[in-house]
Design an enzyme around this catalytic site. Structure first.
Site, PDB file in Angstrom:
ATOM      1  N   CYS A   1      35.869  12.739  63.342  1.00  8.54           N
ATOM      2  CA  CYS A   1      36.482  11.959  64.407  1.00  8.54           C
ATOM      3  C   CYS A   1      37.620  12.786  65.019  1.00  8.54           C
ATOM      4  O   CYS A   1      38.007  13.823  64.466  1.00  8.54           O
ATOM      5  CB  CYS A   1      37.009  10.640  63.846  1.00  8.54           C
ATOM      6  SG  CYS A   1      38.501  10.810  62.822  1.00  8.54           S
TER       7      CYS A   1
ATOM      8  N   CYS B   1      40.445  13.608  62.452  1.00 10.49           N
ATOM      9  CA  CYS B   1      40.092  14.625  61.459  1.00 10.49           C
ATOM     10  C   CYS B   1      39.925  15.994  62.109  1.00 10.49           C
ATOM     11  O   CYS B   1      40.313  17.010  61.538  1.00 10.49           O
ATOM     12  CB  CYS B   1      38.833  14.206  60.712  1.00 10.49           C
ATOM     13  SG  CYS B   1      39.080  12.722  59.701  1.00 10.49           S
TER      14      CYS B   1
ATOM     15  N   HIS C   1      40.179   9.311  55.638  1.00  6.96           N
ATOM     16  CA  HIS C   1      38.799   9.726  55.888  1.00  6.96           C
ATOM     17  C   HIS C   1      38.461  10.872  54.933  1.00  6.96           C
ATOM     18  O   HIS C   1      39.356  11.570  54.444  1.00  6.96           O
ATOM     19  CB  HIS C   1      38.640  10.204  57.328  1.00  6.96           C
ATOM     20  CG  HIS C   1      38.769   9.126  58.343  1.00  6.96           C
ATOM     21  ND1 HIS C   1      38.449   9.327  59.662  1.00  6.96           N
ATOM     22  CD2 HIS C   1      39.190   7.838  58.255  1.00  6.96           C
ATOM     23  CE1 HIS C   1      38.657   8.215  60.345  1.00  6.96           C
ATOM     24  NE2 HIS C   1      39.116   7.292  59.512  1.00  6.96           N
TER      25      HIS C   1
ATOM     26  N   GLU D   1      37.374  13.822  55.397  1.00  4.83           N
ATOM     27  CA  GLU D   1      37.909  15.115  55.831  1.00  4.83           C
ATOM     28  C   GLU D   1      39.391  15.221  55.496  1.00  4.83           C
ATOM     29  O   GLU D   1      39.859  16.271  55.044  1.00  4.83           O
ATOM     30  CB  GLU D   1      37.697  15.306  57.345  1.00  4.83           C
ATOM     31  CG  GLU D   1      36.241  15.306  57.757  1.00  4.83           C
ATOM     32  CD  GLU D   1      35.693  13.929  58.107  1.00  4.83           C
ATOM     33  OE1 GLU D   1      34.641  13.888  58.782  1.00  4.83           O
ATOM     34  OE2 GLU D   1      36.284  12.898  57.715  1.00  4.83           O
TER      35      GLU D   1
END
Length: 156
Positions: free
Chosen positions: A85, A88, A54, A56
């Protein structure tokens, strides 16, 4: 909103646009401490075949590598166009990030892109009620929203 929040959020939004244009997800992130960008990037899950890539996580990994040690992000702020999320968010906690600034809430992403895997709202309620949570600050939603809408349009 702190003095430079909008500046760094725009960098994250720029990274989200790059992610969208490269065929990855429409999420971008930037890690900043004391006015220095330590890490940045966009979702790479598709290109890397890595469900943990992701935006992040990409920015955190880059920041830790650039610092040369695992504690290199202590006290930093993460800027991301979408609220992180749970994975993260947890990585932010592990990395010592003290603040998360985001543009689009998990409700925004769920409403628009839930069918495409943005289902964090279903998993986030337990974290929201934790007294030790990293402060969540939403800004620049209107600037970030068109990118997610374009992602949904392109996917539909």
């Amino acid at each position: 909103m702190e003095k430079d929040d909008a500046y760094y959020m725009r960098l994250a939004v720029d990274w989200s646009r790059r992610g969208l244009e490269s065929g990855n997800g429409p999420v971008g992130a930037v890690v900043v401490r004391d006015g220095t960008v330590l890490g940045e990037g966009h979702n790479r899950t598709s290109v890397d075949l890595d469900i943990t890539a992701h935006a992040e996580m990409v920015a955190i990994r880059a920041g830790v590598r650039a610092s040369g040690h695992l504690e290199g992000l202590l006290g930093a702020t993460l800027y991301t166009n979408c609220q992180p999320c749970p994975m993260c968010y947890s990585a932010c906690r592990w990395a010592g990030i003290q603040r998360i600034v985001y543009a689009l809430s998990i409700e925004d992403t769920y409403r628009l892109a839930g069918p495409f895997g943005f289902r964090d709202v279903e998993h986030f309620s337990d974290l929201r009620n934790n007294a030790n949570c990293i402060p969540l600050v939403q800004i620049l939603r209107e600037e970030a929203l068109p990118i997610l809408e374009e992602f949904v349009r392109l996917k539909s």
